[in-house]
Design a protein around this motif. Structure first.
Motif, PDB file in Angstrom:
ATOM      1  N   GLU A 486       0.900  -1.110  -0.217  1.00 41.68           N
ATOM      2  CA  GLU A 486       0.032   0.053  -0.052  1.00 41.68           C
ATOM      3  C   GLU A 486       0.874   1.324  -0.031  1.00 41.68           C
ATOM      4  OE1 GLU A 486      -3.290   0.434  -0.279  1.00 41.68           O
ATOM      5  OE2 GLU A 486      -3.102  -1.695  -0.842  1.00 41.68           O
ATOM      6  N   PHE A 487       2.002   1.236   0.602  1.00 37.98           N
ATOM      7  CA  PHE A 487       2.980   2.228   0.410  1.00 37.98           C
ATOM      8  C   PHE A 487       3.767   2.287  -0.818  1.00 37.98           C
ATOM      9  CE2 PHE A 487       7.418   3.872   1.113  1.00 37.98           C
ATOM     10  CZ  PHE A 487       7.354   4.879   1.326  1.00 37.98           C
ATOM     11  N   LEU A 488       4.143   1.134  -1.170  1.00 35.04           N
ATOM     12  CA  LEU A 488       5.340   1.269  -2.461  1.00 35.04           C
ATOM     13  C   LEU A 488       4.254   1.200  -3.683  1.00 35.04           C
ATOM     14  CD1 LEU A 488       7.445  -1.893  -1.440  1.00 35.04           C
ATOM     15  CD2 LEU A 488       8.093   0.587  -1.049  1.00 35.04           C
ATOM     16  N   LYS A 489       3.280   0.963  -4.003  1.00 36.23           N
ATOM     17  CA  LYS A 489       2.427   0.995  -5.058  1.00 36.23           C
ATOM     18  C   LYS A 489       2.669   2.266  -5.908  1.00 36.23           C
ATOM     19  CE  LYS A 489      -1.889   2.034  -3.072  1.00 36.23           C
ATOM     20  NZ  LYS A 489      -3.307   1.639  -2.950  1.00 36.23           N
ATOM     21  N   ASP A 490       2.810   3.350  -5.097  1.00 42.40           N
ATOM     22  CA  ASP A 490       2.808   4.742  -5.779  1.00 42.40           C
ATOM     23  C   ASP A 490       4.324   5.046  -6.468  1.00 42.40           C
ATOM     24  OD1 ASP A 490       0.108   5.278  -5.216  1.00 42.40           O
ATOM     25  OD2 ASP A 490       0.609   5.933  -3.254  1.00 42.40           O
ATOM     26  N   TYR A 491       5.105   4.139  -5.934  1.00 42.96           N
ATOM     27  CA  TYR A 491       6.471   4.364  -6.606  1.00 42.96           C
ATOM     28  C   TYR A 491       6.812   3.872  -7.999  1.00 42.96           C
ATOM     29  CZ  TYR A 491       7.558   6.735  -2.181  1.00 42.96           C
ATOM     30  OH  TYR A 491       7.374   7.604  -1.134  1.00 42.96           O
ATOM     31  N   GLU A 492       6.558   4.472  -9.042  1.00 41.49           N
ATOM     32  CA  GLU A 492       6.456   3.842 -10.344  1.00 41.49           C
ATOM     33  C   GLU A 492       7.760   3.215 -10.870  1.00 41.49           C
ATOM     34  OE1 GLU A 492       4.492   6.820 -12.669  1.00 41.49           O
ATOM     35  OE2 GLU A 492       2.745   6.743 -11.650  1.00 41.49           O
ATOM     36  N   LEU A 493       8.793   3.883 -10.272  1.00 40.83           N
ATOM     37  CA  LEU A 493      10.184   3.118 -10.621  1.00 40.83           C
ATOM     38  C   LEU A 493      10.707   2.094 -10.166  1.00 40.83           C
ATOM     39  CD1 LEU A 493      12.105   6.871 -11.186  1.00 40.83           C
ATOM     40  CD2 LEU A 493      10.794   5.450 -13.112  1.00 40.83           C
ATOM     41  N   LEU A 494       9.942   1.658  -9.186  1.00 41.05           N
ATOM     42  CA  LEU A 494      10.168   0.079  -8.581  1.00 41.05           C
ATOM     43  C   LEU A 494       9.132  -0.989  -9.447  1.00 41.05           C
ATOM     44  CD1 LEU A 494       9.747   0.908  -4.751  1.00 41.05           C
ATOM     45  CD2 LEU A 494      11.676   0.886  -6.218  1.00 41.05           C
ATOM     46  N   ASN A 495      10.149  -1.921  -9.781  1.00 40.13           N
ATOM     47  CA  ASN A 495       9.357  -3.058 -10.205  1.00 40.13           C
ATOM     48  C   ASN A 495       8.895  -3.799  -9.190  1.00 40.13           C
ATOM     49  OD1 ASN A 495       8.936  -5.504 -11.270  1.00 40.13           O
ATOM     50  ND2 ASN A 495      10.411  -5.167 -12.882  1.00 40.13           N
ATOM     51  N   LEU A 496       7.703  -3.926  -8.885  1.00 35.77           N
ATOM     52  CA  LEU A 496       7.172  -4.745  -7.795  1.00 35.77           C
ATOM     53  C   LEU A 496       6.549  -5.932  -8.246  1.00 35.77           C
ATOM     54  CD1 LEU A 496       5.193  -1.693  -5.987  1.00 35.77           C
ATOM     55  CD2 LEU A 496       7.583  -2.748  -5.492  1.00 35.77           C
TER      56      LEU A 496
END
Length: 505
Positions: A486-496
């Protein structure tokens, strides 16, 4: 190419042979020749000494011999007396600066640890120990600027592994101190070794067998740089399964496994249970605290809460959870001792273990030797070494994930993510920030929110955020991961992708 791109912290790493699609050769004979000459200049600048003596060794990689010849020539052209030690272990290379038969001023080990067969690299030592990152940068700068010393040295063939093995043999004899069977104190014990076709096969043949141990069932002792059986890595699941099976199949008292260049090791008890990661830290600490009660144990950042409890509440030692990277934990332990704080052990869950009594050298064979000594003493009493860590608890679940950072400014972007996450508990109070975070951010979660912890940190060298999660509830790792998402999803340059895959498994 930019030679600095081959620096990997306190090592040199690169692609040494063709054969893997998309991976072109970056570490050539010409380049290691230049690095060898840069190292000779480094040694002369540091010690202001003529007629330098430098030992050179390598592991079992297929590129080893060609690179070794280039390294030896580079040192010779700088006027050094070169000891060509052939197949060796990384720790034995440092010991060449200690042993009377050598007394080298420096040493180079040609290795890329557990990396694939097409890789290789260099590790450097002087009489003060393994070199640090800034020292490697200086060596590379010397090479780039062709800042070389000139001379006409010589190359001599030397059998370092035999000298090193005899050192380990005498250590075991003296510390087991079996007055009725001093020369062969391991008689009656069966110990199997898995060298993974790296450089560690000598431990069975040159150390254990002369001491009377039955090493029947030992496997993959022959050097083979293609690593046809499994990756030589105590952290590798397949490798640990192989040594566990060997212990059970041969009804052994103890199993030992090494990585490619023998600076890491782990163990297996008589019941085939692996003693690795948190357990090898626990066992090493149990051995150390017998002689040094209350000492400080420095570990990497990903050690479990259960291990912390075992160290502090069962062994009654102090636990400092520091940073990933074997040089980081070693340097921290050295720093503590300089401040007057007794720290006898620096160890990573990877199996890198450095003891104060052994020059703070991360030496898998020396750790194995300490384990063998204790196992022999307990065997004489009808006991087994696993009882030393019987009170160590293990998390119910654990998970490690990696997220690629898709920008050239990956370090800055990683810091941006972590900086924002540090303030996240003000919005999501279930994230309980640990009191001490020497690397990344560690949060704990109560039983309602996952019953465990997570650690998010930047990789030491790569464009990656690394995530470790542990939980003591079924499904707890997924619950913790979902809250972090829920925190990381807004960081578009991270491959999740790995996070999505884990949550949807």
């Amino acid at each position: 190419m930019d030679l600095l791109k081959l620096q990997n912290g306190s090592d040199i790493r690169g692609v040494a042979v063709d054969g893997v699609a998309g991976e072109s050769v970056t570490l050539t004979e010409d380049i290691v020749y230049q690095f060898a000459r840069g190292f000779a200049t480094y040694l002369q600048d540091k010690y202001d000494k003529q007629d330098l003596k430098v030992a050179v060794g390598h592991d079992s990689r297929i590129s080893a011999d060609a690179l070794k010849q280039a390294v030896c020539k580079g040192l010779k052209d700088s006027g050094c007396v070169v000891y060509d030690c052939g197949l060796a272990s990384t720790p034995s290379m440092f010991m060449s600066t200690i042993f009377e038969e050598f007394k080298s001023d420096g040493a180079i080990m040609i290795t890329a640890s557990h990396l694939p067969y097409n890789r290789n690299g260099m590790k450097f030592f002087d009489v003060d120990g393994g070199l640090n990152k800034k020292d490697i940068t200086e060596i590379i700068t010397n090479a780039k600027e062709e800042n070389y010393i000139e001379g006409n040295g010589s190359i001599k063939q030397q059998d370092l592994l035999s000298v090193y093995s005899n050192f380990l043999i005498e250590t075991i004899r003296k510390q087991v101190n079996d007055k009725t069977n001093f020369d062969t104190p391991l008689s009656g014990m069966k110990i199997v070794v898995d060298a993974g076709n790296g450089a560690g096969g000598f431990y069975a043949e040159k150390v254990l067998q002369p001491l009377g141990a039955d090493t029947t069932g030992s496997q993959f002792l022959d050097p083979d740089g293609m690593f046809p059986n499994h990756i030589p890595n105590p952290e590798n699941k397949e490798a640990m399964e192989a040594i566990c099976k060997a212990v059970l199949d041969n009804n052994a008292d103890l199993g030992l496994i090494f990585d490619t260049d023998v600076d890491r090791s782990s163990a297996v008890d008589k019941d085939g249970n692996e003693i690795s990661r948190n357990a090898i830290v626990a066992l090493s600490a149990a051995l150390v605290c017998e002689e040094h009660p209350g000492t400080t144990i420095v570990t990497d950042s990903v050690t479990s809460d259960e291990l912390h409890e075992f160290l502090e509440n069962v062994l009654k030692v102090k636990h400092l959870r520091f940073k990933r990277g074997y040089k980081n934990v070693i340097n921290k332990a050295v720093e503590l001792n300089a401040e007057g704080i007794d720290a006898q052990l620096a160890i990573e869950t990877s199996g890198h273990a450095a003891l104060k009594e052994n020059y703070f050298l991360d030496d898998g064979a020396y750790l194995a030797t300490k384990i063998v000594i204790k196992a022999a003493k307990m065997h004489a009493q009808g006991k087994s070494i696993d009882t030393l860590i019987k009170d160590l608890k293990h998390p119910l679940e654990e998970q490690e994930l990696r997220f690629q950072i898709n920008t050239p400014d990956f370090s800055e972007y990683g810091e941006k993510v972590l900086s924002a996450l540090e303030t996240y508990p003000t919005k999501q109070p279930q994230f309980k920030l640990a009191k001490e975070n020497y690397e990344g951010l560690r949060f704990s979660f109560d039983e309602t929110n996952g019953n465990g912890w997570l650690l998010l940190r930047k990789s030491l060298h790569d464009p990656i955020l690394a995530l470790n999660i542990e939980s003591n509830s079924a499904g707890g790792c997924k619950k913790i991961a979902a809250q972090l998402y829920e925190f990381l999803k807004d960081y578009e340059l991270l491959n999740l992708d790995s996070l999505h895959s884990f949550m949807n498994k």
